[in-house]
Design a protein around this motif. Structure first.
Motif, PDB file in Angstrom:
ATOM      1  N   THR A 169     -68.682 -28.061  -0.662  1.00  0.00           N
ATOM      2  CA  THR A 169     -68.674 -29.529  -0.675  1.00  0.00           C
ATOM      3  C   THR A 169     -68.104 -30.063  -1.977  1.00  0.00           C
ATOM      4  O   THR A 169     -68.588 -31.044  -2.533  1.00  0.00           O
ATOM      5  CB  THR A 169     -70.100 -30.078  -0.465  1.00  0.00           C
ATOM      6  N   GLY A 170     -67.089 -29.399  -2.503  1.00  0.00           N
ATOM      7  CA  GLY A 170     -66.441 -29.877  -3.724  1.00  0.00           C
ATOM      8  C   GLY A 170     -67.377 -29.844  -4.916  1.00  0.00           C
ATOM      9  O   GLY A 170     -68.018 -28.827  -5.200  1.00  0.00           O
ATOM     10  N   ARG A 214     -76.738 -32.006  -4.897  1.00  0.00           N
ATOM     11  CA  ARG A 214     -76.773 -31.910  -6.350  1.00  0.00           C
ATOM     12  C   ARG A 214     -75.344 -31.916  -6.884  1.00  0.00           C
ATOM     13  O   ARG A 214     -74.413 -31.432  -6.221  1.00  0.00           O
ATOM     14  CB  ARG A 214     -77.479 -30.629  -6.814  1.00  0.00           C
ATOM     15  N   LEU A 215     -75.174 -32.474  -8.063  1.00  0.00           N
ATOM     16  CA  LEU A 215     -73.887 -32.462  -8.729  1.00  0.00           C
ATOM     17  C   LEU A 215     -74.103 -32.473 -10.235  1.00  0.00           C
ATOM     18  O   LEU A 215     -75.188 -32.823 -10.712  1.00  0.00           O
ATOM     19  CB  LEU A 215     -73.040 -33.655  -8.311  1.00  0.00           C
ATOM     20  N   PHE A 244     -70.173 -31.178  -5.176  1.00  0.00           N
ATOM     21  CA  PHE A 244     -71.565 -31.181  -4.741  1.00  0.00           C
ATOM     22  C   PHE A 244     -72.002 -29.769  -4.354  1.00  0.00           C
ATOM     23  O   PHE A 244     -71.208 -28.968  -3.853  1.00  0.00           O
ATOM     24  CB  PHE A 244     -71.759 -32.123  -3.553  1.00  0.00           C
ATOM     25  N   HIS A 245     -73.269 -29.469  -4.553  1.00  0.00           N
ATOM     26  CA  HIS A 245     -73.813 -28.188  -4.130  1.00  0.00           C
ATOM     27  C   HIS A 245     -75.252 -28.385  -3.667  1.00  0.00           C
ATOM     28  O   HIS A 245     -75.893 -29.389  -3.971  1.00  0.00           O
ATOM     29  CB  HIS A 245     -73.725 -27.141  -5.249  1.00  0.00           C
ATOM     30  N   ARG A 246     -75.733 -27.396  -2.911  1.00  0.00           N
ATOM     31  CA  ARG A 246     -77.062 -27.466  -2.282  1.00  0.00           C
ATOM     32  C   ARG A 246     -77.198 -28.767  -1.485  1.00  0.00           C
ATOM     33  O   ARG A 246     -78.228 -29.449  -1.517  1.00  0.00           O
ATOM     34  CB  ARG A 246     -78.161 -27.324  -3.334  1.00  0.00           C
ATOM     35  N   THR A 247     -76.147 -29.100  -0.746  1.00  0.00           N
ATOM     36  CA  THR A 247     -76.125 -30.302   0.081  1.00  0.00           C
ATOM     37  C   THR A 247     -76.833 -30.033   1.407  1.00  0.00           C
ATOM     38  O   THR A 247     -76.742 -28.923   1.958  1.00  0.00           O
ATOM     39  CB  THR A 247     -74.671 -30.727   0.345  1.00  0.00           C
TER      40      THR A 247
END
Length: 811
Positions: free
Chosen positions: A712-713, A753-754, A715-718
């Motif tokens: 997700t670019g 998260r970002l 973003f992580h742990r989406t």
């Protein structure tokens, strides 16, 4: 008691110091090198010494170093997703040791996006009772008005809700003083007897929560007859770090805004943490314009529930010393709340409500309202020497609850409040409780045995005040001792056995009316002050225990447990004699009540294979003398203003049911889950023979679909998740309860998260009751007056992680 605690602490402190000196003279290192089949280093594996809270230092080359190990036998475990777990007995002698570990690929790899902590999964496999371990991410993802409401998504867990910000837990339909709440090793004690009394717990300070379903009295004593909710201490910060987090929260239904600021720091062995929490909220809204309170119509201004606004504040500070051999942490907290009672459902007459005052603002808090302050001081120390881990936990709590309302006379109370009274005219009731707690435990690893011995002691002093009486003042002392053994028969089979003895003494103080009542005697009228509760002393003792077995294969987990628990009657059950303004009832205690006993069978079967995880947890429960508040046909027109009389009594009760959890993950980013729960309860004797128990939750089914994209670019742990809960109608009631219709509610969660300027930000969004469904929750406090649950609610949560100083040598 304070002098006794000081002496015990001094003696134990001397023992700990001697042990520390002895241990420091012969400490060694264990260096574990983890590689794969090809000899490449494996960083990020779960490496731990079983039964000991020892964390290794690790670098990027797969080398894990355990420092300051005393000579003795240890069980080393290494685990990594997609690999076979490693286990080996290690004996530390008189020199440093090196141990190579090779992890082999597993034949079957579970395709899960987030792998649960290996130590957590291991704990659940070896626990004899049904255990759930919840982390702070789960709480933020399912953030409710209180910690207990945030845990409601779990099967078998319900709450008795008191508005939008207060609640108390139910485990498999049992609550109040049948569920022990443990905070950092010490039993949290407030005024649990009141359905309108929530728990004084700051959910932002809860980083890990363990929920035990089943007879847990052998560890926690009385009050754990249904299970326990244990709020664990926060994980220790890594050495040489300084950081924290800021949590911002907003809710639309009751216009809540709040924040929680957490800071932590640690040198090599000294730690310090601090947290401040503030919340403010308005009256909450329900999806209806009119209510009927005992057939009296009540119109709601803009669908607001009058006078349910509130504010909360919490302060938490801890400091301590930590090493691999000895640790001691001192914790102090204070939680405060001021919240209103629903104005049309409190007092003797729901029609005497000044709607103009209440409807003027949705944020003000006017009478009736409550102020609750809970102060807590806890010290926890432990020392590890050879095969022993000795622990000392001592605590002091002060719970101060004040309930305010306009003076209303009934019975022979004077029409005009006397000017010479020392009790304030608006103080309806007050409860001031001091609690002193002490736990001493020793854990011994002896060959295949994991032995644990413990002693628990507690003293309670509770004083009452106010112009209205319901519960008398009392003093209570209790002490218990237990012995528990977990036997590793082989790599797949564990046996459990526990036995406990408890003794408790309660002294209830006499209470007489502050106003005189006329008494006819020998043809004359004599004014007397009626004694509502007489002096009473009772002693209770009991022997409880349990036996259990665990059988674990690679894909299958089986466990079974049989146990006996007990509970001491509380002061309200023994000595109540007054009007409960929250229930429109007159309640009377029973001084002849016996301790409540419970016999329970619990079982759990888990299949964890490929893309499936299936868990079934049935239980059977029998009470030979269940204590409950029995509604009678009488009404007290003299002192109870015509309210129905309820009396405490006992009866035989049988309960059975269970929970089912099925999770299917067809792809790495998609999972579906079904959670079901069922409970049946029936009274086998007494006036309500054939009826169920109050607040018995109906059957329900939770359907979940979750999408967690991998890429997700920035973003992580989406995640994107939808919960659809279907709840059956509850037609099995005990009068004066009313039947509750079935309903379905949808909740939506999303988050990610970002990183922003090297700081991680966690975003969470919820839509609770997405379709603004009007429904009655059978376990809600306000359900008794036909009040629906709150309407649609959007919850936005932002958590910003602050890392000012990182230790680059540890992970």
């Amino acid at each position: 008691m304070s002098r006794t605690l000081i002496i015990i602490r001094v003696v134990l402190g001397m023992l700990f110091t001697c042990a520390l000196v002895q241990a420091n003279a012969q400490l060694h290192q264990l260096i574990v090198t983890v590689t794969d089949d090809n000899g490449k280093p494996v960083p990020g594996a779960g490496v731990w010494l079983e039964k000991y809270e020892i964390t290794p230092a690790a670098g990027s080359n797969g080398v894990y170093v355990f420092k300051e190990l005393a000579p003795g036998d240890y069980r080393l475990r290494v685990a990594l997703a997609g690999h076979k777990p490693f286990s080996k007995k290690v004996t530390v002698t008189d020199h440093d040791m090196s141990l190579p570990v090779i992890l082999h690929p597993a034949v079957h790899v579970l395709q899960e996006v987030i792998i649960q902590s290996n130590t957590t999964a291991h704990r659940k496999k070896e626990e004899q009772l049904n255990l759930e371990i919840i982390k702070s991410d789960f709480i933020q993802r399912n953030l409710g008005g209180s910690l207990m409401q945030s845990l409601e998504r779990l099967p078998g867990i319900k709450t008795i809700g008191i508005g939008s910000g207060q609640s108390k837990p139910l485990i498999r339909g049992l609550g109040f003083n049948r569920v022990a709440v443990i905070d950092r090793g010490i039993k949290h004690v407030g005024q649990q007897w009141g359905a309108d009394h929530g728990l004084e717990i700051d959910q932002f300070a809860a980083e890990e929560v363990e929920i035990i379903k089943g007879a847990a009295s052998f560890i926690y004593g009385s009050d754990a007859i249904a299970g326990a909710i244990s709020i664990k201490p926060p994980a220790l910060p890594a050495a040489h770090t300084f950081g924290g987090d800021i949590h911002l929260t907003g809710k639309t239904n009751n216009a809540l805004y709040g924040t929680s600021l957490n800071m932590y720091g640690r040198t090599q062995k000294w730690i310090g943490t601090a947290r401040v929490t503030l919340q403010d909220y308005s009256d909450y809204r329900v999806p209806t314009d009119r209510l009927y309170i005992y057939d009296y119509p009540v119109d709601l201004h803009r669908r607001y529930l009058r006078n349910t606004a509130g504010k909360e504040a919490g302060l938490h500070v801890s400091t301590g010393y930590v090493s691999n051999i000895f640790r001691s942490v001192f914790y102090i907290s204070n939680t405060y709340s001021k919240s209103g009672f629903f104005a049309n459902a409190h007092g003797l007459e729901p029609r005497r409500v000044d709607t103009a005052i209440h409807d003027r603002s949705s944020r003000d808090i006017v009478m009736p309202y409550q102020r609750v302050n809970h102060f807590k001081l806890i010290t926890r120390s432990s020392v590890r020497l050879n095969r022993h881990v000795a622990e000392l936990e001592a605590g002091y709590q002060n719970n101060f609850r004040q309930e305010y309302n306009r003076y209303v006379n009934h019975g022979f109370m004077p029409a005009i409040y006397p000017g010479n009274m020392t009790i304030p005219i608006d103080l309806e009731r007050a409860f001031n409780k001091n609690v002193y707690s002490l736990n001493i435990n020793d854990r011994l690893a002896l060959n295949q045995h994991d032995l644990r011995f413990g002693i628990n002691g507690e003293i309670q002093n509770n004083a009452v005040n106010g112009w209205s009486f319901l519960v008398p003042s009392f003093d209570q002392k209790s002490i218990g001792a237990f012995l528990y053994d977990k036997i590793a028969v082989n790599d797949s089979t564990l046996l459990h056995g526990a036995i406990r003895y408890d003794y408790s003494h309660i002294r209830i103080h006499s209470y007489a009316d502050w106003f005189p009542s006329p008494l006819e005697q020998d043809g004359k009228t004599i004014p007397i002050h009626i004694v509502r509760a007489g002096n009473l002393q009772r002693n209770f003792n009991s022997i409880t225990g349990s036996v259990g077995v665990n059988y674990n294969l690679y894909h299958i987990e089986l466990k079974a447990n049989a146990g006996k628990s007990y509970r001491v009657p509380v002061a309200k059950e023994l000595g109540a004699n007054g009007v409960n303004y929250h229930y429109f009832s007159y309640e009377r205690g029973n001084t002849a009540l016996k301790p409540e006993e419970s016999y329970q069978l619990d079982a759990t079967a888990v299949l964890n294979k490929n893309k499936w995880r299936i868990q079934l947890s049935p239980f059977f429960n029998y009470f030979p003398n269940y204590i409950y508040l029995n509604p009678t046909a009488g009404h007290d027109y003299l002192y109870g203003a015509g309210n129905q009389v309820f009396e405490y009594t006992q009866s035989r009760v049988v309960r059975y049911g269970g929970e089912l959890q099925v999770k299917y993950q067809p792809w790495e980013s998609v999972s579906a889950e079904v959670c079901g729960e069922y409970l049946y309860a029936e009274q086998l004797s007494g006036n309500k023979k054939g009826y169920t128990l109050p607040f018995s939750p109906p059957s329900s089914l939770l359907l979940n679909l979750t999408f967690e994209p991998v890429h997700t670019g920035p973003f992580h742990r989406t995640y994107f998740s939808v919960d659809y809960r279907i709840t059956a109608a509850q037609h099995h009631i005990v009068p004066p309860e009313k039947k509750t219709a079935g309903y379905a509610v949808m909740n939506i969660q999303a988050g990610s998260r970002l990183n922003i300027q090297k700081q991680q930000v966690q975003l969470s969004l919820q839509v609770q009751n997405a379709f603004n469904t009007k429904y009655m929750n059978h376990t809600s406090f306000y359900r008794l007056i036909g009040l629906p649950e709150q309407g649609r609610n959007l919850v936005l949560s932002v958590k910003i992680f602050l890392n000012f100083l990182k230790n680059k040598q540890e992970i």
